[in-house]
Design a protein around this motif. Structure first.
Motif, PDB file in Angstrom:
ATOM      1  N   UNK A  84       0.807  -1.221   0.000  1.00 21.37           N
ATOM      2  CA  UNK A  84       0.000   0.000   0.000  1.00 21.37           C
ATOM      3  C   UNK A  84       0.842   1.275   0.000  1.00 21.37           C
ATOM      4  N   UNK A  85       1.969   1.252   0.730  1.00 19.74           N
ATOM      5  CA  UNK A  85       2.834   2.437   0.771  1.00 19.74           C
ATOM      6  C   UNK A  85       3.345   2.776  -0.623  1.00 19.74           C
ATOM      7  N   UNK A  86       3.866   1.769  -1.330  1.00 19.60           N
ATOM      8  CA  UNK A  86       4.399   2.023  -2.666  1.00 19.60           C
ATOM      9  C   UNK A  86       3.301   2.372  -3.664  1.00 19.60           C
ATOM     10  N   UNK A  87       2.117   1.804  -3.478  1.00 18.09           N
ATOM     11  CA  UNK A  87       0.998   2.181  -4.347  1.00 18.09           C
ATOM     12  C   UNK A  87       0.691   3.673  -4.202  1.00 18.09           C
ATOM     13  N   UNK A 117       6.574  -7.284   5.425  1.00 17.83           N
ATOM     14  CA  UNK A 117       7.587  -6.302   5.017  1.00 17.83           C
ATOM     15  C   UNK A 117       7.029  -5.312   3.998  1.00 17.83           C
ATOM     16  N   UNK A 118       5.834  -5.613   3.446  1.00 22.81           N
ATOM     17  CA  UNK A 118       5.220  -4.728   2.454  1.00 22.81           C
ATOM     18  C   UNK A 118       3.953  -4.047   2.961  1.00 22.81           C
ATOM     19  N   UNK A 119       3.121  -4.753   3.741  1.00 22.06           N
ATOM     20  CA  UNK A 119       1.884  -4.082   4.174  1.00 22.06           C
ATOM     21  C   UNK A 119       2.132  -3.068   5.279  1.00 22.06           C
ATOM     22  N   UNK A 120       3.238  -3.180   6.011  1.00 19.97           N
ATOM     23  CA  UNK A 120       3.544  -2.171   7.031  1.00 19.97           C
ATOM     24  C   UNK A 120       4.042  -0.901   6.354  1.00 19.97           C
ATOM     25  N   UNK A 132       8.520  -1.397   9.898  1.00 20.27           N
ATOM     26  CA  UNK A 132       8.675  -2.087  11.177  1.00 20.27           C
ATOM     27  C   UNK A 132       9.190  -3.514  10.969  1.00 20.27           C
ATOM     28  N   UNK A 133       8.712  -4.174   9.926  1.00 23.16           N
ATOM     29  CA  UNK A 133       9.022  -5.589   9.733  1.00 23.16           C
ATOM     30  C   UNK A 133       9.975  -5.776   8.562  1.00 23.16           C
ATOM     31  N   UNK A 134      11.076  -6.475   8.794  1.00 21.45           N
ATOM     32  CA  UNK A 134      11.972  -6.824   7.700  1.00 21.45           C
ATOM     33  C   UNK A 134      12.602  -8.190   7.956  1.00 21.45           C
ATOM     34  N   UNK A 135      12.726  -8.948   6.880  1.00 19.04           N
ATOM     35  CA  UNK A 135      13.379 -10.252   6.976  1.00 19.04           C
ATOM     36  C   UNK A 135      14.865 -10.076   6.701  1.00 19.04           C
ATOM     37  N   UNK A 136      15.685 -10.554   7.614  1.00 22.83           N
ATOM     38  CA  UNK A 136      17.140 -10.424   7.499  1.00 22.83           C
ATOM     39  C   UNK A 136      17.772 -11.815   7.624  1.00 22.83           C
ATOM     40  N   UNK A 137      19.018 -11.912   7.188  1.00 17.21           N
ATOM     41  CA  UNK A 137      19.731 -13.183   7.224  1.00 17.21           C
ATOM     42  C   UNK A 137      20.517 -13.332   8.531  1.00 17.21           C
ATOM     43  N   UNK A 138      20.461 -14.506   9.115  1.00 19.32           N
ATOM     44  CA  UNK A 138      21.335 -14.853  10.233  1.00 19.32           C
ATOM     45  C   UNK A 138      22.723 -15.197   9.699  1.00 19.32           C
ATOM     46  N   UNK A 146       1.463   3.126  14.770  1.00 19.58           N
ATOM     47  CA  UNK A 146       0.217   2.697  15.418  1.00 19.58           C
ATOM     48  C   UNK A 146      -0.940   2.585  14.434  1.00 19.58           C
ATOM     49  N   UNK A 147      -0.649   2.158  13.190  1.00 20.44           N
ATOM     50  CA  UNK A 147      -1.730   2.079  12.207  1.00 20.44           C
ATOM     51  C   UNK A 147      -2.596   0.843  12.398  1.00 20.44           C
ATOM     52  N   UNK A 148      -2.069  -0.208  13.016  1.00 20.16           N
ATOM     53  CA  UNK A 148      -2.751  -1.481  13.314  1.00 20.16           C
ATOM     54  C   UNK A 148      -2.899  -2.409  12.104  1.00 20.16           C
ATOM     55  N   UNK A 149      -2.286  -2.060  10.973  1.00 19.94           N
ATOM     56  CA  UNK A 149      -2.425  -2.909   9.791  1.00 19.94           C
ATOM     57  C   UNK A 149      -1.920  -4.322  10.035  1.00 19.94           C
ATOM     58  N   UNK A 150      -0.793  -4.453  10.737  1.00 20.10           N
ATOM     59  CA  UNK A 150      -0.233  -5.790  10.976  1.00 20.10           C
ATOM     60  C   UNK A 150      -1.187  -6.651  11.796  1.00 20.10           C
ATOM     61  N   UNK A 151      -1.850  -6.037  12.759  1.00 19.62           N
ATOM     62  CA  UNK A 151      -2.784  -6.756  13.622  1.00 19.62           C
ATOM     63  C   UNK A 151      -3.979  -7.290  12.828  1.00 19.62           C
ATOM     64  N   UNK A 152      -4.272  -6.613  11.705  1.00 21.61           N
ATOM     65  CA  UNK A 152      -5.429  -6.967  10.878  1.00 21.61           C
ATOM     66  C   UNK A 152      -5.045  -7.921   9.754  1.00 21.61           C
TER      67      UNK A 152
END
Length: 553
Positions: free
Chosen positions: A276-279, A495-498, A502-508, A524-530
């Motif tokens: 949504x952000x990039x849109x 990593x895209x809907x936020x 806040x959320x990113x996948x990284x390598x160990x 505090x948008x609550x999108x992740x919770x939804x």
């Protein structure tokens, strides 16, 4: 860890200092003054100040404010810019078709409304409430619902302050405070942390359609005075979204060479590659939108979930000891793209019911007068007409647009205010994502830093801040799920809907993946919770005062 908390007693406790909560407080105090009675009211606001977390378009219908404070103009309410013109556009990648005025559905007509900063209106409402004797505690987050021995709500407790990341008290520790009320009104906005718990505990949504949400992403710009068209309201559908995805954009000209613009995406979208952000960022590059803001300066940014299910998803709004008001319950009128008038009206109706109950010596029962007042109100009639809007879009943009035209243009001209049919939804938003390998990837252009931007620079202008040494307020029910399911099946959609990175996948070190949660970025948008497809992410309240500090939004 057992912590002893002090308590304070009030007649009415209100959680949330937005338009609904403050209107409830104001109405209670107005009635108390008219009857010569003393009714104590407290409002808890998790933002650093009243208005800090308020985000809305916004075009405001003053119908409810006229009822709450008839002399609002004389009292200096910041409704300064009347709507002067409406435009409804259908966008293709390079073109735009404007709907003729005579064919524009009634929901897009905004005569008599105002282009506003809802944050500024809420700050003004806070001043009106305090002048009536309402106690307002900004910077205090209601973290827990309190129940009496019969299971009725008896108030809330604020969160402890000064807890370190390890969960242990630091030298700055302060225990939370209990606020007890004869009635507690919950006005946290869309997907409220406590409201969600109450809906589940009291089964308030039994027999209702699943609630439907969208994410709204907004920016405030200062533009070239030569481009300013104060009062112009533009709504756009079509590009860049595909025909199966609900959403669209808005652009409103405020006073003072300011433009507020934003993009809404329904959280029932199917393609996990969608952001949504990039849109929103690429929507701004469309010639019909770019022309308004190019050469200007972006002042602020924010994002917020929108409760869009309408009347058919509206939960029961009362339970023993309390009530839900405003977007906490879902009173937004989605086709009109308006919720503040509904928030004020429901706050008023609930405030009237609470005052009558307190004045009669009652406590901790159900405020039955509130839903009864709603059923008899103009708001009920308005939401009845709007009840099918989001439901039609499950059949795609074409069907949704045609049926909006029929229900908001044709039927009213035939003298039919209430559509004679009802369309239902059966699936919650998080169930719609398809596996990533079944969906086309979306390649988003890189931001140019002038018209389009990245997430981190956007979060910076939202003035978001959290005390870093505190437990994360974004928690996982199962730490293995993000990699094992979300990444493997859906390509890591968090990593895209936020909209805040806040959320990113990284390598160990060993090359395996892990989900990193940058909670300090959260707006505090609550999108992740939804939208989390596994419902593994749980949003809880951080320390009071944390989060965005929106200015002019």
């Amino acid at each position: 860890m057992e912590i002893e908390r002090e308590s304070m007693e009030y007649d009415v406790v209100i959680v949330g200092g937005g338009p609904a909560g403050l209107s409830a407080a104001i109405r209670i105090k107005q009635l108390a003054a008219s009857k010569g009675q003393d009714v104590s009211v407290v409002v808890l606001e998790k933002g650093s100040e009243v208005g800090a977390h308020i985000l809305s378009g916004a075009v405001m219908d003053p119908i409810a404010l006229n009822e709450l404070i008839p002399d609002w103009k004389d009292k200096g309410a910041p409704l300064n810019q009347p709507v002067t013109r409406d435009e409804a556009l259908f966008l293709t990648k390079t073109g735009a078709t404007k709907t003729p005025d005579w064919l524009m559905p009634d929901n897009f007509h905004n005569a008599g409304c105002y282009v506003i900063s809802l944050g500024n209106v809420v700050r003004w409402l806070g001043q009106q409430a305090e002048s009536l004797g309402v106690e307002i505690f900004p910077g205090f987050a209601a973290a827990e619902v309190l129940y009496d021995e019969h299971g009725a709500v008896k108030g809330v407790a604020t969160g402890n302050m000064g807890i370190g990341k390890d969960g242990e008290p630091t030298e700055n520790f302060q225990p939370g405070m209990e606020l007890h009320g004869k009635y507690t009104i919950f006005a946290e906005g869309a997907r409220g942390h406590l409201g969600k718990q109450l809906i589940e505990r009291f089964k308030l949504d039994a027999g209702r359609d699943p609630q439907s949400y969208a994410i709204g992403i907004k920016e405030l710009w200062e533009i070239d005075p030569a481009k300013a068209q104060p009062g112009l309201v533009v709504h756009a559908a079509g590009w860049p979204l595909d025909k199966s995805t609900y959403g669209g954009g808005f652009l409103y000209h405020l006073e003072g060479n300011k433009v507020t613009l934003g993009f809404v995406v329904g959280l029932n979208y199917e393609n996990p590659w969608l952001s949504p952000f990039e849109e929103m960022q690429r929507w701004k590059t469309h010639p019909a939108i770019r022309k308004h803001i190019e050469g200007g300066k972006r002042l602020s940014y924010g994002a917020r979930a929108i409760t869009a299910g309408g009347l058919l998803s509206l939960p029961k709004t009362v339970f023993p000891g309390g009530a839900l008001v405003g977007c906490e319950a879902g009173f937004l009128n989605a086709p009109r793209i308006k919720g503040s008038h509904a928030a004020i009206k429901t706050g008023m109706m609930c405030g009237e019911a609470a005052f009558e109950a307190v004045a009669a010596g009652r406590k901790q029962d159900e405020l039955a007068a509130y839903p009864a007042a709603f059923d008899a109100s103009w708001l009920r009639k308005e939401l009845e007409q709007a009840r099918n809007f989001k439901q039609w879009f499950k059949y795609g943009l074409t069907v949704g647009s045609i049926m909006t035209g029929i229900e908001y243009w044709l039927l009213p001209r035939l003298g039919i205010k209430r559509p004679p049919w009802t369309i239902h939804r059966t699936k919650a938003d998080h169930l719609y994502l398809k596996p990533a390998d079944q969906c086309p990837k979306i390649d988003y252009p890189k931001p140019d830093g002038k018209l389009t931007f990245d997430r981190l620079s956007s979060v910076f202008v939202s003035n978001t801040n959290h005390e870093e040494n505190q437990p994360a307020h974004l928690t996982l029910r199962n730490a293995a799920v993000p990699v094992a399911t979300n990444l493997a099946k859906f390509a890591g959609p968090e990593s895209r809907y936020c909209p805040a990175g806040v959320y990113e996948f990284v390598k160990n070190d060993d090359g395996s993946d892990r989900l990193q949660i940058n909670a300090q970025n959260c707006v505090h948008c609550k999108t992740c919770d939804i939208k989390d497809p596994t419902q593994n992410i749980v949003w809880i309240t951080p320390e009071g005062g944390g989060g965005p500090n929106y200015a002019g939004m």
